[in-house]
Each structure stands twice: as structure tokens, then as C-alpha cells.
Design a protein around this motif. Structure first.
Motif, mmCIF file in Angstrom:
data_model
loop_
_atom_site.group_PDB
_atom_site.id
_atom_site.type_symbol
_atom_site.label_atom_id
_atom_site.label_comp_id
_atom_site.label_asym_id
_atom_site.label_seq_id
_atom_site.Cartn_x
_atom_site.Cartn_y
_atom_site.Cartn_z
ATOM 1 N N ALA A 14 0.834 -1.198 0.000
ATOM 2 C CA ALA A 14 0.000 0.000 0.000
ATOM 3 C C ALA A 14 0.869 1.248 0.000
ATOM 4 O O ALA A 14 0.579 2.233 -0.695
ATOM 5 C CB ALA A 14 -0.917 -0.009 1.219
ATOM 6 N N LEU A 15 1.937 1.197 0.781
ATOM 7 C CA LEU A 15 2.856 2.323 0.849
ATOM 8 C C LEU A 15 3.455 2.615 -0.518
ATOM 9 O O LEU A 15 3.551 3.766 -0.944
ATOM 10 C CB LEU A 15 3.967 2.011 1.847
ATOM 11 N N LEU A 16 3.829 1.570 -1.223
ATOM 12 C CA LEU A 16 4.473 1.743 -2.512
ATOM 13 C C LEU A 16 3.486 2.164 -3.598
ATOM 14 O O LEU A 16 3.831 2.895 -4.521
ATOM 15 C CB LEU A 16 5.174 0.439 -2.927
ATOM 16 N N LEU A 17 2.233 1.700 -3.480
ATOM 17 C CA LEU A 17 1.246 2.042 -4.489
ATOM 18 C C LEU A 17 0.575 3.380 -4.227
ATOM 19 O O LEU A 17 0.004 3.981 -5.133
ATOM 20 C CB LEU A 17 0.174 0.943 -4.568
ATOM 21 N N LEU A 35 -1.542 4.571 -14.564
ATOM 22 C CA LEU A 35 -0.973 3.226 -14.499
ATOM 23 C C LEU A 35 -0.950 2.717 -13.059
ATOM 24 O O LEU A 35 -1.293 1.552 -12.790
ATOM 25 C CB LEU A 35 0.439 3.218 -15.085
ATOM 26 N N ALA A 36 -0.545 3.574 -12.123
ATOM 27 C CA ALA A 36 -0.505 3.175 -10.719
ATOM 28 C C ALA A 36 -1.898 2.866 -10.197
ATOM 29 O O ALA A 36 -2.104 1.879 -9.471
ATOM 30 C CB ALA A 36 0.140 4.272 -9.879
ATOM 31 N N ASP A 37 -2.871 3.687 -10.563
ATOM 32 C CA ASP A 37 -4.245 3.461 -10.116
ATOM 33 C C ASP A 37 -4.794 2.147 -10.657
ATOM 34 O O ASP A 37 -5.449 1.382 -9.939
ATOM 35 C CB ASP A 37 -5.147 4.615 -10.565
ATOM 36 N N ALA A 39 -3.040 -0.453 -11.662
ATOM 37 C CA ALA A 39 -2.306 -1.562 -11.053
ATOM 38 C C ALA A 39 -2.866 -1.874 -9.670
ATOM 39 O O ALA A 39 -3.062 -3.050 -9.310
ATOM 40 C CB ALA A 39 -0.827 -1.210 -10.957
ATOM 41 N N LYS A 40 -3.137 -0.845 -8.888
ATOM 42 C CA LYS A 40 -3.703 -1.059 -7.561
ATOM 43 C C LYS A 40 -5.094 -1.665 -7.665
ATOM 44 O O LYS A 40 -5.440 -2.591 -6.914
ATOM 45 C CB LYS A 40 -3.762 0.265 -6.799
ATOM 46 N N ASP A 41 -5.895 -1.171 -8.603
ATOM 47 C CA ASP A 41 -7.254 -1.683 -8.776
ATOM 48 C C ASP A 41 -7.242 -3.162 -9.146
ATOM 49 O O ASP A 41 -8.034 -3.951 -8.616
ATOM 50 C CB ASP A 41 -7.975 -0.862 -9.844
ATOM 51 N N ASN A 42 -6.344 -3.554 -10.034
ATOM 52 C CA ASN A 42 -6.267 -4.954 -10.443
ATOM 53 C C ASN A 42 -5.779 -5.851 -9.317
ATOM 54 O O ASN A 42 -6.196 -7.013 -9.207
ATOM 55 C CB ASN A 42 -5.356 -5.097 -11.667
ATOM 56 N N PRO A 214 -4.427 -5.773 -19.245
ATOM 57 C CA PRO A 214 -4.695 -4.974 -18.052
ATOM 58 C C PRO A 214 -3.399 -4.632 -17.327
ATOM 59 O O PRO A 214 -2.532 -5.490 -17.163
ATOM 60 C CB PRO A 214 -5.582 -5.890 -17.209
ATOM 61 N N HIS A 215 -3.255 -3.385 -16.930
ATOM 62 C CA HIS A 215 -2.013 -2.929 -16.311
ATOM 63 C C HIS A 215 -1.931 -3.462 -14.883
ATOM 64 O O HIS A 215 -2.735 -3.111 -14.019
ATOM 65 C CB HIS A 215 -1.959 -1.405 -16.340
ATOM 66 N N ARG A 216 -0.931 -4.315 -14.651
ATOM 67 C CA ARG A 216 -0.777 -4.969 -13.356
ATOM 68 C C ARG A 216 0.596 -4.676 -12.773
ATOM 69 O O ARG A 216 1.577 -4.529 -13.507
ATOM 70 C CB ARG A 216 -0.949 -6.483 -13.495
#
Length: 263
Positions: A14-17, A35-37, A39-42, A214-216
Motif C-alpha cells: 500500500a505504501l508503494l502504491l 498506471l498506478a491506479d 495496477a492497484k485496482d487490479n 490490463p495494467h498490473r
């Protein structure tokens, strides 16, 4: 100990994302923030994942009850398989969980670190010499078999809970020292990824997110001020391996507890 390990891993992810909005850059593709959003969502939506934690930081090396490495495939049903290795000579253990059944195979160093009063070595020796037919002739040690209702194994259930991991990830912070910036496309294990770079709490953070949708999130690293941590994520949505230790290689936790009481 082990549930706390999972929470620490999730909090690290969580800290990194959780980073600041990306710097606006002319680009045909998604922005760093997008991209970060995604990746976190996936990661929040997946039903299963294979995660690896490697922590070479100063604090981790001194923590016998916290993993310096974790390699687990886990899912939302609470199934998992993998290994945990503790810091500062804290030993390691192999772990399998299917439904309410739990298999744990700790090494001698783990027993010595976890059992108080200097009795860990005696417990390890007792465990190694418990009657177990096939292993007795090979010199191997058995795997403990119990359930999520057993106090000794109860905390392991939390380690295998992907839902708990995702909850911790969801509630992570949302601020960082600097916005994310996109780096040049590269490859990790043959997969094309885009590095997203920033800082968090003064530490250098890099998120490697797949170039293709999907961006992971494939890997996340954080370094600086005694911190040197890497998290990798693979096999999104893939079933957790279902193989369990053979009956001849296991000893029931009730037998172990009985032997400990009479030792």
C-alpha cells in the motif's frame, strides 16, 4: 507472528502504491498516475496472486519474528502454499493451507527462535524424533497437520488470507514526497513493464507496471535510510496449487501437543 507478517507485507504494498499524482508529460499512453491506479485496482480485484517479499533492510535483519522473505501463492478462499524465512537466525517454515486444514514444516532455527526460555532446541529435537513411518528411515522431519481451530496454527490462517491483504492495501495512505514519473519501458522476466519512479518518506520508490493492459503491478521496490525492500506479484487469477503433504510425511498436531506435555 505470521498474520502480522501478512499485514506488514500488505502495508508495504500500500505504501508503494499510494503515491502522489503523476507529473504531466506529453505521452500517447496512460499517465504514471493512471498506471498506478489501474495496477492497484487490479491487485484489489484479483481472486488469487503469487507474491514474494524480500526485505534486506536494517530493521528486518534484526527481527526474528518478521520475515525477511516470503513466497506465497494465496487466494480469497484462504488457501495458500509457500515459505516464510525470518530475520536474524529466526529460521524458516513451509506452509500449506487448504480450507480449514493447515500443514506447517518449521526448521530447527524456527523452533529455537519462537519457543521462549531456551526450550526451542529441545522442542525441535522432540519434533524431529516423533514417530512417522516413512520419514523415520530417511532421516527427514515431519510436517505438522492441524486445523484453523488449533491455537498453534491459528495465526497461519491470517497469512493465507488474500482478502485481509487487499483490505490493508485498500486502506493504505495516499500521500508521497514527490509525484510519479514514467521511465523507459524495460522487461522483467520477459514481461514488458513501465517503471514509475518517485519517493515516499524520503525513500526511492519504483513501481514496475505491465505495459499492456490490463495494467498490473509486477514488482515494487523501495530503498533508502535502512530500507531495501522488493515485492513481486505474479500469476494473477491463477489457482493456488492444491497438492498437500503425503499422510506418511505428517504428524497430527494433537500428537505433538501430547508429546510436549509428557516430555
Amino acid at each position: 507472528m505470521t498474520r502480522k507478517a501478512l499485514i506488514c507485507t500488505a502495508a508495504s504494498a500500500a505504501l508503494l502504491l499510494s503515491v502522489a499524482p503523476a507529473v504531466a508529460v506529453a505521452d500517447d499512453g496512460p499517465s504514471a498516475g493512471e498506471l498506478a491506479d489501474q495496477a492497484k485496482d487490479n491487485l484489489l480485484k484479483t481472486d488469487s496472486v503469487h507474491l514474494k517479499l524480500t526485505d534486506r533492510g536494517t530493521d528486518a535483519k534484526d527481527g526474528k519474528t518478521q520475515p525477511t522473505s516470503m513466497d506465497l501463492a494465496l487466494d480469497r478462499d484462504g488457501n495458500c502454499v509457500g515459505t516464510l524465512r525470518m530475520g536474524s537466525g529466526g529460521g524458516s517454515l513451509e506452509l500449506v493451507k487448504r480450507g480449514e486444514e493447515v500443514w506447517m514444516k518449521p526448521d530447527t532455527a524456527f523452533w529455537k527462535a519462537q519457543v521462549p526460555g531456551g526450550q526451542g532446541e529441545a522442542v525441535a529435537e522432540l519434533f524431529k524424533n516423533l514417530p512417522h513411518s516413512r520419514l523415520r528411515s530417511t532421516g527427514g522431519t515431519p510436517t505438522i497437520l492441524g486445523s484453523t481451530k488449533d491455537s498453534l496454527l491459528k495465526s497461519l490462517s491470517g497469512t493465507c488470507d488474500l482478502t485481509a491483504f487487499q483490505k490493508e492495501l485498500y486502506t493504505g495512505g495516499s500521500t508521497s514526497d514527490t509525484p510519479l514519473t514514467k521511465g523507459a519501458e524495460t522487461k522483467i522476466d520477459g514481461t514488458k513493464v513501465i517503471p514509475l519512479k518517485g519517493t515516499r518518506d524520503g525513500k526511492r520508490t519504483v513501481l514496475y507496471v505491465t505495459s499492456a493492459a490490463p495494467h498490473r503491478l509486477v514488482e515494487a521496490t523501495q530503498k533508502g535510510d535502512g530500507t531495501d525492500m522488493a515485492l513481486t506479484f505474479r500469476d494473477y487469477g491463477e489457482p493456488v496449487p492444491s497438492a498437500t503433504p503425503a499422510p506418511d510425511d505428517t504428524v497430527d498436531i494433537g500428537k505433538l501437543q501430547q508429546e510436549l506435555r509428557t516430555a
